[in-house]
Design an enzyme around this catalytic site. Structure first.
Site, PDB file in Angstrom:
ATOM      1  N   ILE A  61      -2.020  -1.294  -0.776  1.00 47.89           N
ATOM      2  CA  ILE A  61      -0.742  -0.811  -0.246  1.00 47.89           C
ATOM      3  C   ILE A  61      -0.764  -1.223   1.236  1.00 47.89           C
ATOM      4  O   ILE A  61      -1.756  -1.029   1.936  1.00 47.89           O
ATOM      5  CB  ILE A  61      -0.634   0.719  -0.460  1.00 47.89           C
ATOM      6  CG1 ILE A  61       0.682   1.282   0.056  1.00 47.89           C
ATOM      7  CG2 ILE A  61      -1.779   1.474   0.161  1.00 47.89           C
ATOM      8  CD1 ILE A  61       0.843   2.782  -0.295  1.00 47.89           C
ATOM      9  N   SER A  62       0.314  -1.838   1.704  1.00 48.58           N
ATOM     10  CA  SER A  62       0.338  -2.335   3.085  1.00 48.58           C
ATOM     11  C   SER A  62       0.303  -1.185   4.069  1.00 48.58           C
ATOM     12  O   SER A  62       0.679  -0.060   3.756  1.00 48.58           O
ATOM     13  CB  SER A  62       1.626  -3.121   3.334  1.00 48.58           C
ATOM     14  OG  SER A  62       1.817  -4.103   2.365  1.00 48.58           O
TER      15      SER A  62
END
Ligand code: SAH
Length: 219
Positions: A61-62
């Site tokens: 997940i960024s």
């Protein structure tokens, strides 16, 4: 179920604003989504730090600042209604579903596509208790876009390819905008903004980013 650390999320939003994110729509959306619900329970204490986190199957997940930057570029594109909301948006690389949920606050309809069955299922499970009517999760190869939802006011990708798939440009509405990481010289990646204005395609390359690779096929 970990308790929702609201102060931590509010602090994250303050830091995003201090870091230059000025769009109130984006700050409101990221202030509303419980990021800790999307990461492994053991990582929940880090959910509101500005860091990328593993979500399984080698994917990540960024970090919130990158999500915020991309969402801000997207909502500042050409196509929105009088309330500042985008129409239909295509989210490529659902992952755990965090960004799709953030987009649900910014767009009328969100089509989010993932090629890894296990992550698609995980996102389904993450979204089920939230009852969000305008997010549609699709198992498929986002390299071909998702023709059924086209044309899109916006297309946003969380995985980076060598070049922009032509289908994304075809499926973009007139006045719409694509935000995607793209290969840059020397094996690096850069954020690219593509605008479709009066039939012309205008590409702008921005800062360096680090996203997982865009791959073809469903696994
Ligand atoms: N937006 C996500 C981030 C996921 S990481 C989140 O909020 O969690 C990027 C994702 O893109 C990975 O899950 C990867 O499997 C997916 N991906 C890579 N190539 C793809 C493709 N061609 N079609 C759909 N998803 C793809």
């Amino acid at each position: 179920m970990p308790r929702d650390p609201i102060p931590a999320r509010a602090r994250m939003v303050q830091q995003l604003a201090a870091g230059g994110i000025g769009d109130p729509r984006v700050l409101r959306a990221l202030g509303a989504v419980e990021r800790h619900r999307f990461v492994e329970p053991g990582l929940a204490p880090q959910a509101y730090e500005d860091t990328a986190l593993p979500i399984g199957l080698g994917q990540t997940i960024s970090k919130p600042s990158v999500v915020a930057r991309m969402l801000e570029l997207l909502v500042q594109g050409g196509l929105q209604d009088a309330q500042g909301k985008l129409g239909r948006v295509l989210d490529i690389g659902t992952g755990c579903g965090y960004q799709a949920v953030a987009l649900s606050y910014l767009a009328a309809e969100v089509y989010s596509i993932e090629r890894l069955r296990d992550l698609h299922e995980k996102a389904r499970a993450n979204l089920r208790p939230l009852h969000i009517p305008n997010v549609h999760l699709i198992l498929g190869d986002g390299m071909a876009g998702f023709a059924k939802g086209a044309p899109y006011a916006g297309i946003i990708a969380a995985a980076g390819g060598q070049a922009l798939p032509p289908q994304w440009i075809e499926q973009l509405a007139e006045g719409g905008r694509i935000i995607a990481p793209i290969a840059a010289p020397g094996g690096a990646q850069a954020l690219m903004v593509v605008d479709k204005t009066r039939g012309a395609i205008v590409q702008t390359v921005l800062e360096a980013v680090h996203f997982v690779p865009l791959k073809s096929g469903i696994v």
